[in-house]
Design a protein around this motif. Structure first.
Motif, PDB file in Angstrom:
ATOM      1  N   HIS C  17      -9.890  -2.661  -6.583  1.00 29.43           N
ATOM      2  CA  HIS C  17      -8.601  -3.362  -6.484  1.00 29.43           C
ATOM      3  C   HIS C  17      -8.048  -3.272  -5.061  1.00 29.43           C
ATOM      4  CE1 HIS C  17      -8.666  -4.039 -10.694  1.00 29.43           C
ATOM      5  NE2 HIS C  17      -8.244  -2.863 -11.078  1.00 29.43           N
ATOM      6  N   LEU C  18      -8.212  -2.108  -4.476  1.00 28.83           N
ATOM      7  CA  LEU C  18      -7.718  -1.903  -3.107  1.00 28.83           C
ATOM      8  C   LEU C  18      -8.402  -2.874  -2.145  1.00 28.83           C
ATOM      9  CD1 LEU C  18      -5.761   0.236  -1.820  1.00 28.83           C
ATOM     10  CD2 LEU C  18      -7.780   1.507  -1.166  1.00 28.83           C
ATOM     11  N   GLN C  19      -9.727  -3.005  -2.291  1.00 26.46           N
ATOM     12  CA  GLN C  19     -10.461  -3.921  -1.403  1.00 26.46           C
ATOM     13  C   GLN C  19     -10.042  -5.371  -1.663  1.00 26.46           C
ATOM     14  OE1 GLN C  19     -12.131  -1.988   0.750  1.00 26.46           O
ATOM     15  NE2 GLN C  19     -11.486  -0.380  -0.671  1.00 26.46           N
ATOM     16  N   ASP C  20      -9.804  -5.703  -2.919  1.00 28.17           N
ATOM     17  CA  ASP C  20      -9.473  -7.094  -3.262  1.00 28.17           C
ATOM     18  C   ASP C  20      -8.057  -7.466  -2.834  1.00 28.17           C
ATOM     19  OD1 ASP C  20     -11.971  -7.204  -4.426  1.00 28.17           O
ATOM     20  OD2 ASP C  20     -11.248  -6.950  -6.480  1.00 28.17           O
ATOM     21  N   GLN C  21      -7.136  -6.529  -3.052  1.00 27.99           N
ATOM     22  CA  GLN C  21      -5.724  -6.879  -2.854  1.00 27.99           C
ATOM     23  C   GLN C  21      -5.200  -6.504  -1.471  1.00 27.99           C
ATOM     24  OE1 GLN C  21      -3.302  -5.429  -6.167  1.00 27.99           O
ATOM     25  NE2 GLN C  21      -5.037  -5.661  -7.563  1.00 27.99           N
ATOM     26  N   GLN C  22      -5.864  -5.605  -0.792  1.00 26.09           N
ATOM     27  CA  GLN C  22      -5.414  -5.153   0.533  1.00 26.09           C
ATOM     28  C   GLN C  22      -3.893  -4.989   0.579  1.00 26.09           C
ATOM     29  OE1 GLN C  22      -7.193  -7.551   3.669  1.00 26.09           O
ATOM     30  NE2 GLN C  22      -9.099  -7.774   2.532  1.00 26.09           N
ATOM     31  N   PRO C  23      -3.357  -4.111  -0.229  1.00 23.17           N
ATOM     32  CA  PRO C  23      -1.899  -4.048  -0.359  1.00 23.17           C
ATOM     33  C   PRO C  23      -1.199  -3.604   0.923  1.00 23.17           C
ATOM     34  CG  PRO C  23      -2.895  -2.129  -1.369  1.00 23.17           C
ATOM     35  CD  PRO C  23      -4.025  -3.051  -1.011  1.00 23.17           C
ATOM     36  N   LEU C  24       0.026  -4.030   1.019  1.00 28.13           N
ATOM     37  CA  LEU C  24       0.877  -3.689   2.153  1.00 28.13           C
ATOM     38  C   LEU C  24       1.470  -2.300   1.927  1.00 28.13           C
ATOM     39  CD1 LEU C  24       2.273  -4.738   4.735  1.00 28.13           C
ATOM     40  CD2 LEU C  24       3.999  -5.784   3.252  1.00 28.13           C
ATOM     41  N   VAL C  25       1.211  -1.389   2.848  1.00 23.64           N
ATOM     42  CA  VAL C  25       1.687  -0.009   2.726  1.00 23.64           C
ATOM     43  C   VAL C  25       2.761   0.250   3.783  1.00 23.64           C
ATOM     44  CG1 VAL C  25       1.050   2.421   2.664  1.00 23.64           C
ATOM     45  CG2 VAL C  25      -0.584   0.687   1.889  1.00 23.64           C
ATOM     46  N   ILE C  44      -9.414   2.282   4.788  1.00 30.02           N
ATOM     47  CA  ILE C  44      -9.681   2.333   3.336  1.00 30.02           C
ATOM     48  C   ILE C  44      -9.519   0.963   2.693  1.00 30.02           C
ATOM     49  CG2 ILE C  44      -9.047   4.764   3.088  1.00 30.02           C
ATOM     50  CD1 ILE C  44      -6.401   3.647   1.746  1.00 30.02           C
ATOM     51  N   GLY C  45      -9.022  -0.019   3.457  1.00 28.96           N
ATOM     52  CA  GLY C  45      -8.959  -1.373   2.933  1.00 28.96           C
ATOM     53  C   GLY C  45      -7.567  -1.946   2.737  1.00 28.96           C
ATOM     54  N   ALA C  46      -6.535  -1.172   3.065  1.00 27.24           N
ATOM     55  CA  ALA C  46      -5.160  -1.647   2.877  1.00 27.24           C
ATOM     56  C   ALA C  46      -4.550  -2.080   4.207  1.00 27.24           C
ATOM     57  CB  ALA C  46      -4.317  -0.554   2.220  1.00 27.24           C
ATOM     58  N   SER C  47      -3.301  -2.476   4.157  1.00 29.23           N
ATOM     59  CA  SER C  47      -2.623  -3.060   5.311  1.00 29.23           C
ATOM     60  C   SER C  47      -1.363  -2.263   5.624  1.00 29.23           C
ATOM     61  CB  SER C  47      -2.276  -4.516   4.965  1.00 29.23           C
ATOM     62  OG  SER C  47      -1.634  -5.138   6.027  1.00 29.23           O
ATOM     63  N   PRO C  48      -1.365  -1.496   6.729  1.00 29.12           N
ATOM     64  CA  PRO C  48      -0.222  -0.638   7.025  1.00 29.12           C
ATOM     65  C   PRO C  48       0.876  -1.383   7.789  1.00 29.12           C
ATOM     66  CG  PRO C  48      -1.908  -0.302   8.678  1.00 29.12           C
ATOM     67  CD  PRO C  48      -2.451  -1.331   7.714  1.00 29.12           C
ATOM     68  N   ALA C  49       2.115  -0.989   7.563  1.00 29.85           N
ATOM     69  CA  ALA C  49       3.225  -1.478   8.392  1.00 29.85           C
ATOM     70  C   ALA C  49       4.202  -0.327   8.587  1.00 29.85           C
ATOM     71  CB  ALA C  49       3.916  -2.659   7.721  1.00 29.85           C
ATOM     72  N   MET C  50       4.375   0.046   9.845  1.00 31.82           N
ATOM     73  CA  MET C  50       5.220   1.187  10.199  1.00 31.82           C
ATOM     74  C   MET C  50       6.637   0.679  10.478  1.00 31.82           C
ATOM     75  SD  MET C  50       2.132   2.414  10.221  1.00 31.82           S
ATOM     76  CE  MET C  50       1.365   4.024   9.974  1.00 31.82           C
ATOM     77  N   ILE C  51       7.437   0.567   9.433  1.00 33.87           N
ATOM     78  CA  ILE C  51       8.800   0.041   9.580  1.00 33.87           C
ATOM     79  C   ILE C  51       9.752   1.204   9.387  1.00 33.87           C
ATOM     80  CG2 ILE C  51      10.451  -1.690   8.788  1.00 33.87           C
ATOM     81  CD1 ILE C  51       7.823  -2.907   9.816  1.00 33.87           C
ATOM     82  N   GLN C  62      11.103  -3.128  -0.448  1.00 41.87           N
ATOM     83  CA  GLN C  62      11.156  -3.924  -1.677  1.00 41.87           C
ATOM     84  C   GLN C  62       9.980  -4.888  -1.794  1.00 41.87           C
ATOM     85  OE1 GLN C  62      15.085  -5.428  -2.811  1.00 41.87           O
ATOM     86  NE2 GLN C  62      15.978  -4.148  -1.188  1.00 41.87           N
ATOM     87  N   ILE C  63       9.442  -5.289  -0.662  1.00 40.63           N
ATOM     88  CA  ILE C  63       8.317  -6.236  -0.730  1.00 40.63           C
ATOM     89  C   ILE C  63       6.974  -5.546  -0.515  1.00 40.63           C
ATOM     90  CG2 ILE C  63       9.743  -8.206  -0.057  1.00 40.63           C
ATOM     91  CD1 ILE C  63       7.394  -7.237   2.542  1.00 40.63           C
ATOM     92  N   ALA C  64       7.000  -4.283  -0.114  1.00 40.77           N
ATOM     93  CA  ALA C  64       5.743  -3.563   0.121  1.00 40.77           C
ATOM     94  C   ALA C  64       5.069  -3.201  -1.202  1.00 40.77           C
ATOM     95  CB  ALA C  64       6.009  -2.295   0.934  1.00 40.77           C
ATOM     96  N   GLY C  65       3.769  -2.985  -1.136  1.00 42.97           N
ATOM     97  CA  GLY C  65       3.038  -2.529  -2.309  1.00 42.97           C
ATOM     98  C   GLY C  65       3.315  -1.074  -2.640  1.00 42.97           C
ATOM     99  N   THR C  94       8.915  -0.131  -6.290  1.00 43.37           N
ATOM    100  CA  THR C  94       7.804   0.182  -5.388  1.00 43.37           C
ATOM    101  C   THR C  94       7.475   1.667  -5.481  1.00 43.37           C
ATOM    102  OG1 THR C  94       8.658  -1.493  -3.852  1.00 43.37           O
ATOM    103  CG2 THR C  94       7.039   0.077  -2.979  1.00 43.37           C
ATOM    104  N   PRO C  95       6.250   2.033  -5.792  1.00 50.36           N
ATOM    105  CA  PRO C  95       5.922   3.456  -5.836  1.00 50.36           C
ATOM    106  C   PRO C  95       5.990   4.081  -4.446  1.00 50.36           C
ATOM    107  CG  PRO C  95       3.933   2.132  -6.068  1.00 50.36           C
ATOM    108  CD  PRO C  95       5.090   1.171  -6.097  1.00 50.36           C
TER     109      PRO C  95
END
Lengths: 280, 280, 280
Positions: C17-25, C44-51, C62-65, C94-95
């Protein structure tokens, strides 16, 4: 007016000036990119200085060879420093690059900052497709600070930004550099590993600034920077398939690039009306 | 009084203490250096902690083995933390190192901060030649945060700084460590690749602090730190010519250094009157 | 109810799922970890954003995975951003992961911040043994931000933290993941080189968040993250003994991990009453 051979010769001249002059590049960048961008600027032959407080930025931008502003992780003080630096740069004639990281509807605070910075007429605006499309006033989507558009999808939108800056650079699998001087230049190359390394785009903004420190032309500086970057990424990807070791090999390759390597760059001019690739 | 063999034996003892005690090194450093400096401190055998807020710095400096202060990218809060930390260090007798990155006329805000910090009598002042010359009150030039002087050009100026600190360390192709205890010690080595990697000097400041955590003598700590650094850089440069891979190999080499490696260091004492290298 | 084979199959599904969805972290992390953590999340396959500013953190969470909060080098603005982000996360479901770096008596300012954050019920609390023991209200010791306890010494204390979060993860030579759902899971592996690389734990917190973006179960996300990390570290340590090159090889290995590699993980369930390792 500019055929491919001419452009490449000009790039090679810029590269040589960069090595000879090692210009001072004033960077205001994000916490993720600061170390990597500084190492990238050193690797291409220039001298980075990360001066991002509002008490020194204005004066420093006046003595720097060029200024690079990146909105990746802005703080209140750093944002103040950006405006001070731009003021100093414009007073002294220091060329400056705006990298509007994260521009878009969700990150509205930084986007307002970028809108304000834009009124000071950056010499180069450099971003990914989502950022450039959004900056041009179009509804756009992004995944955080990463683009969800291909670079060519931002091409049409980007034209309107030429009112705000003489040069717009969109990075992607193919990079597009827009200017009155050269029209649309497409640079294809690099590596699929690049999006897997953080801060690659941020570092590219600083490289554009470094080349502008030795160039009269904003567009030529941006083209040279993107060529240097794409060739180094290609060379690095020949060394490794690992994303950690790619980052290391990329720094090696930026430093080890030889002027004759520019002869191998895949660089084309695009006719914006027909959106087709034309050989130069 | 101190011949070369004696000094090297003392360095080897310090290195062993460092491995045994793994002292806690409190670092207040810049955003470019923070990751690299922490990894360097780990690599030499110590334990880094980057505590740079004004709400914790004073208390933390009191329990740390040593404190390293670096003015590379100061913010208002970080600057407050520096003073708090120095106050805590001096209260508790924690040795501390001042690395006045960017000191000079252009960066006047941080330079005033450094001037104020200097009144608290750091145990070691470590910088490049431009910074040390400027700090000693001389007209000096610099390119941003990089030196435009050779390290020996700052030697004379540095003498006057011994009023502010028992040990002055000037880094360059040859490093000079000045103190009443050892006179002027010159350490030659390292690699030409070092100036191509950002934050090398900043990390060296933290290494000086780490060695001081296990040393009664400021000068001996600085000498040991510079020897460890120079030898690791030499060993790393034998592995690679690439600047990205050099940084990686350098961390490996810092960690893998053996006490007997110190026997090979090029360490000399200089007679300040004649400015000539004298074999110890 | 959960045997080892079942758990590993669930981990492999999450990885896919991680590879497929590349969630925003969404990461709010420290200055030492920001670059490395972003690269680890990409690897690991996800998409980081340092906000990490208080003006954007609430909306972005609210919009992050998923959201990862780390108290390594807090500033006033970053601390404000943490609370805004948690508020946004809890509003949107959001967890989020809390990594209480440095929690303890000496660093009381951040510890109060962590106490307050804890009342917002993080989905995962991840820390080293000293941090977890102190967080559970026990007298504990630490060396700066590094643990002086073994991970099993914090096991008993950690039980009480299950009132504050459905999942507690303690990292060490053996990692322990506590939850009502799975009981105590012990994961042994990794490499002795890990404590010699800064920000490894911080990056692991972000990896827990990334896996939680694709998991309904907090405990399963934490278990998967620790398995991915431990296996990659083992694979990297087979490539090199150098701590600089280990870091590079670790990024390579995180990216190159194959789902079948999870079959080789040393994963056990522990009976808390007898504190003995039981095979699943």
């Amino acid at each position: 007016m500019h055929n491919k051979t001419d452009i490449i010769e000009q790039i090679q001249d810029l590269w040589q000036h960069l090595q000879d002059q090692q210009p001072l590049v004033h960077c205001i960048t994000n916490s993720v990119a600061s170390n990597f961008a500084a190492n990238v600027v050193l690797a291409i032959g220039a001298s980075p200085a990360m001066i991002d407080n509002p008490f020194e930025a204005e004066q420093f931008a006046q003595i720097a060879g060029a200024l690079s502003i990146n909105t990746g992780t802005p703080t209140t003080e750093q944002t103040q420093a950006m405006f001070k630096a731009v003021k100093g740069a414009n007073t002294a004639g220091t060329p400056w690059v705006l990298d509007p990281v994260g521009y878009g509807a969700i990150l509205s605070w930084r986007s307002e900052t970028v809108d304000d910075l834009l009124t000071f007429q950056p010499h180069i605006i450099r971003g990914n497709a989502s950022e450039i499309a959004a900056l041009a006033g179009n509804q756009s989507s992004a995944k955080g600070v990463d683009s969800t558009l291909q670079s060519d999808q931002a091409l049409q939108h980007a034209q309107s930004l030429l009112n705000s800056s003489p040069c717009i650079a969109i990075s992607g699998a193919t990079d597009y550099i827009l200017s009155q001087e050269f029209g649309i230049i497409a640079i294809t190359g690099g590596s699929v590993l690049q999006p897997k390394v953080t801060a690659m785009g941020c570092a590219l903004g600083a490289v554009c600034a470094a080349y502008h420190a030795v160039s009269q032309s904003s567009a030529l500086a941006a083209i040279a920077a993107h060529c240097h970057f794409a060739l180094a990424a290609q060379n690095a990807a020949e060394q490794t398939h690992g994303i950690g070791s790619f980052q290391v090999a990329f720094l090696d390759a930026l430093d080890q690039l030889k002027p004759e390597d520019f002869n191998h760059i895949d660089l084309k001019r695009i006719d914006p009306k027909h959106s087709q690739l034309n050989s130069l």
